[in-house]
Design an enzyme around this catalytic site. Structure first.
Site, short mmCIF file in Angstrom:
data_model
loop_
_atom_site.label_atom_id
_atom_site.label_comp_id
_atom_site.label_asym_id
_atom_site.label_seq_id
_atom_site.Cartn_x
_atom_site.Cartn_y
_atom_site.Cartn_z
N HIS A 3 112.94 -17.72 94.31
CA HIS A 3 112.35 -18.97 94.83
C HIS A 3 112.56 -18.96 96.35
O HIS A 3 112.09 -18.04 97.04
CB HIS A 3 113.02 -20.13 94.10
CG HIS A 3 112.38 -21.48 94.25
ND1 HIS A 3 111.19 -21.70 94.90
CD2 HIS A 3 112.80 -22.72 93.82
CE1 HIS A 3 110.90 -22.99 94.87
NE2 HIS A 3 111.85 -23.63 94.22
N HIS A 10 103.13 -14.58 92.88
CA HIS A 10 103.33 -16.02 92.68
C HIS A 10 102.92 -16.38 91.27
O HIS A 10 101.97 -15.81 90.73
CB HIS A 10 102.51 -16.84 93.69
CG HIS A 10 103.02 -18.21 93.85
ND1 HIS A 10 102.63 -19.24 93.02
CD2 HIS A 10 103.92 -18.73 94.71
CE1 HIS A 10 103.27 -20.33 93.38
NE2 HIS A 10 104.06 -20.06 94.40
N ASP A 48 106.77 -17.05 101.65
CA ASP A 48 108.02 -16.51 102.20
C ASP A 48 107.81 -15.26 103.04
O ASP A 48 108.69 -14.89 103.81
CB ASP A 48 108.99 -16.21 101.06
CG ASP A 48 109.52 -17.47 100.42
OD1 ASP A 48 109.83 -18.41 101.17
OD2 ASP A 48 109.59 -17.54 99.18
N1 CMC Z 1 107.17 -7.17 93.40
C1 CMC Z 1 106.96 -6.28 92.42
N2 CMC Z 1 106.48 -6.63 91.22
C2 CMC Z 1 106.19 -7.92 91.03
C3 CMC Z 1 106.37 -8.90 92.00
C4 CMC Z 1 106.88 -8.48 93.24
N3 CMC Z 1 107.10 -9.35 94.21
N4 CMC Z 1 105.98 -10.10 91.52
C5 CMC Z 1 105.57 -9.90 90.28
N5 CMC Z 1 105.69 -8.59 89.97
C6 CMC Z 1 105.34 -7.94 88.71
C7 CMC Z 1 106.49 -8.00 87.71
O1 CMC Z 1 107.40 -6.94 87.87
C8 CMC Z 1 105.76 -7.93 86.42
O2 CMC Z 1 105.31 -6.60 86.22
P1 CMC Z 1 105.26 -5.95 84.77
O3 CMC Z 1 104.27 -6.79 84.02
O4 CMC Z 1 104.80 -4.56 85.05
O5 CMC Z 1 106.64 -6.05 84.23
C9 CMC Z 1 104.52 -8.78 86.69
O6 CMC Z 1 104.31 -8.70 88.10
C10 CMC Z 1 104.69 -10.23 86.28
O7 CMC Z 1 105.92 -10.72 86.77
P2 CMC Z 1 106.55 -12.13 86.34
O8 CMC Z 1 107.96 -12.21 86.84
O9 CMC Z 1 106.29 -12.43 84.92
O10 CMC Z 1 105.60 -13.08 87.18
P3 CMC Z 1 105.90 -14.54 87.64
O11 CMC Z 1 104.68 -15.32 87.53
O12 CMC Z 1 107.08 -15.10 86.95
O13 CMC Z 1 106.28 -14.22 89.15
C11 CMC Z 1 107.56 -14.59 91.06
C12 CMC Z 1 106.46 -15.11 90.13
C13 CMC Z 1 107.45 -15.37 92.36
C14 CMC Z 1 108.92 -14.84 90.41
C15 CMC Z 1 107.37 -13.07 91.34
O14 CMC Z 1 106.11 -12.82 91.86
C16 CMC Z 1 108.47 -12.52 92.22
O15 CMC Z 1 109.56 -12.20 91.72
N6 CMC Z 1 108.19 -12.41 93.56
C17 CMC Z 1 109.20 -11.97 94.49
C18 CMC Z 1 110.09 -13.15 94.87
C19 CMC Z 1 109.37 -14.10 95.78
O16 CMC Z 1 108.70 -13.72 96.71
N7 CMC Z 1 109.55 -15.41 95.49
C20 CMC Z 1 108.95 -16.48 96.28
C21 CMC Z 1 107.87 -17.18 95.53
S1 CMC Z 1 106.83 -18.24 96.52
C22 CMC Z 1 107.84 -19.39 97.31
C23 CMC Z 1 108.79 -20.11 96.44
O17 CMC Z 1 108.41 -20.72 95.45
O18 CMC Z 1 109.95 -20.11 96.76
#
Ligand code: CMC
Length: 378
Positions: free
Chosen positions: A219, A258, A309
């Site tokens: 987050h 996201h 971010d």
């Molecule tokens: N880098 C590499 N792979 C990623 C990333 C990333 N940043 N984000 C998603 N994925 C992949 C993940 O590994 C998974 O792949 P697979 O299906 O092959 O296992 C797939 O995408 C789906 O991931 P998920 O965790 O189910 O997706 P989500 O909707 O829960 O993800 C997230 C949202 C923000 C947690 C994720 O994109 C992430 O971890 N991003 C990096 C952390 C980040 O930048 N967070 C800030 C978010 S925006 C501001 C805020 O709210 O604070």
């Protein structure tokens, strides 16, 4: 759609505050596009909009701005807590503790009435920048700088941090960054705040919990990780190999992806512009150039767009802000969104109490301890 967990797609509240179109990349506060607010508004005006549901008249904005200025100095007790924490607490630990401690002497602490909550929201918006700046100066063994009521909210924070009045470009850049982080629908920290508020607990408890949720690297903590990523990679020629290696090891690239946006995060579009402009006048233009290159590499390798971010990291760095303060700054801005959600929750409350699906052992007889010879299945 198969349930992937994480409450994806579940509507947990009806809200008038903020909406996201994740397909089109549109973010709206109270009916206004965040791009228009970033172009024309100020953080103070955006706060009024988020709290009151409409843009203020000039006299209302003036009154709100002077309420903020009047509330920005800290009480002696909160200042003492921060001074005590400065040498050993991490920035988000300090903020979580200082906000909690700030309730002790709040004159409205026992009331969840709407106007009491507006007053508490105003005080928290005003005081959180003073808390962060005081902590940072104390840990650098510098005297705190008292807020200057003549400066705007964004400029004041930069002033309290550095002791120097920022130029117009720096102040406006920071103002826009605060506008862009002010609210974001049902994100994890806002949900946390609403859950706490739904027990009829108080504003400070809800904001303290929200700060704890924001701290995590998935987050708000991601903005600091982006700066660490840039510094770890170090130079442009390593980018492709580094990004590929990290993705092959199934590591997440911070600042990308996201839950809701399936296109460019509109906040990242704006922050990228500001980061580029600051890079042009900086003697470290490579941070922006590297960021653009990483964006291209992550898109090619994984098809992921940058989120808010990603470009906030280089933007804050160019403003001379130390990396460990990036997530507290996110909290300083988002506090208005959290507070507005608490007020909305209290205005039409039902205890948030979802269910879980039980997947544990079936009902079994209790065994006295003397009869437990082999370890039981968990
Ligand atoms: N880098 C590499 N792979 C990623 C990333 C990333 N940043 N984000 C998603 N994925 C992949 C993940 O590994 C998974 O792949 P697979 O299906 O092959 O296992 C797939 O995408 C789906 O991931 P998920 O965790 O189910 O997706 P989500 O909707 O829960 O993800 C997230 C949202 C923000 C947690 C994720 O994109 C992430 O971890 N991003 C990096 C952390 C980040 O930048 N967070 C800030 C978010 S925006 C501001 C805020 O709210 O604070």
């Amino acid at each position: 759609m198969a349930d992937k967990g994480g409450l994806e797609g579940i509507v947990v509240a009806r809200s008038r505050l903020c909406s996201i179109d994740g397909q089109k990349g549109v973010l709206i506060y109270g009916g206004y596009d965040v791009g228009d607010l970033a172009e024309h508004s100020s953080y103070e005006e955006t706060c009024f909009l988020i709290l009151r549901g409409r843009l203020p008249r000039r006299d209302e904005l003036d009154a709100f701005t002077s309420d903020l200025a009047a509330a920005s100095p800290l009480s002696g007790e909160t200042a003492a807590v921060i001074d005590m924490l400065a040498s050993h607490a991490a920035p988000m630990e300090m903020l979580r503790t200082a906000v909690s401690a700030d309730s002790f002497d709040d004159p409205d602490k026992d009331s969840n009435a709407e106007e009491a909550n507006f007053r508490k929201a105003t005080r928290l918006i005003a005081k959180m920048p003073t808390m962060v700046a005081r902590y940072d100066r104390r840990r650098r063994e510098l005297d705190p700088v008292e807020p200057d009521p003549g400066l705007g909210h964004a400029a004041n924070f930069l002033y309290m941090l550095s002791g120097e009045r920022p130029d117009q470009q720096a102040a406006r850049t920071f103002d826009v960054a605060l506008i862009l982080h002010a609210d974001h629908e049902m994100n994890a920290s806002t949900f946390t705040a609403r859950v706490i508020a739904s027990t009829l607990s108080d504003m400070h408890s809800a904001i303290t919990g929200a700060i704890g949720a924001l701290k995590g690297p998935l987050h708000g903590g991601a903005n600091e990780q982006v700066m660490h990523l840039l510094m770890d990679i170090g130079s442009d020629e390593n980018i492709e190999q580094e990004i590929r290696g990290r993705l092959d090891r199934k590591e997440r690239i911070m600042g990308f992806g996201h839950r809701v946006y399936k296109t460019y995060d509109p906040r990242a579009v704006i922050l990228k512009r500001y980061s580029r402009t600051l890079a042009e006048r900086s003697d470290e233009p490579h941070w922006f150039a590297m960021s653009e290159h990483i964006e291209k590499a992550v898109m090619e390798e994984k098809g992921l767009y940058p989120n808010v971010d990603f470009y906030s990291a280089s933007t804050y760095h160019y403003l001379g802000i130390e990396t460990g303060l990036f997530t507290p700054i996110f909290a300083m801005s988002r506090v208005v969104g959290w507070a507005a959600h608490v007020i909305e929750q209290h205005g039409d409350n039902r205890l948030i109490r979802p269910s879980s699906e039980y997947v544990g052992p079936a009902l079994r007889p209790y065994q006295p301890i003397e009869q437990r010879t082999a370890p039981e299945a968990a």
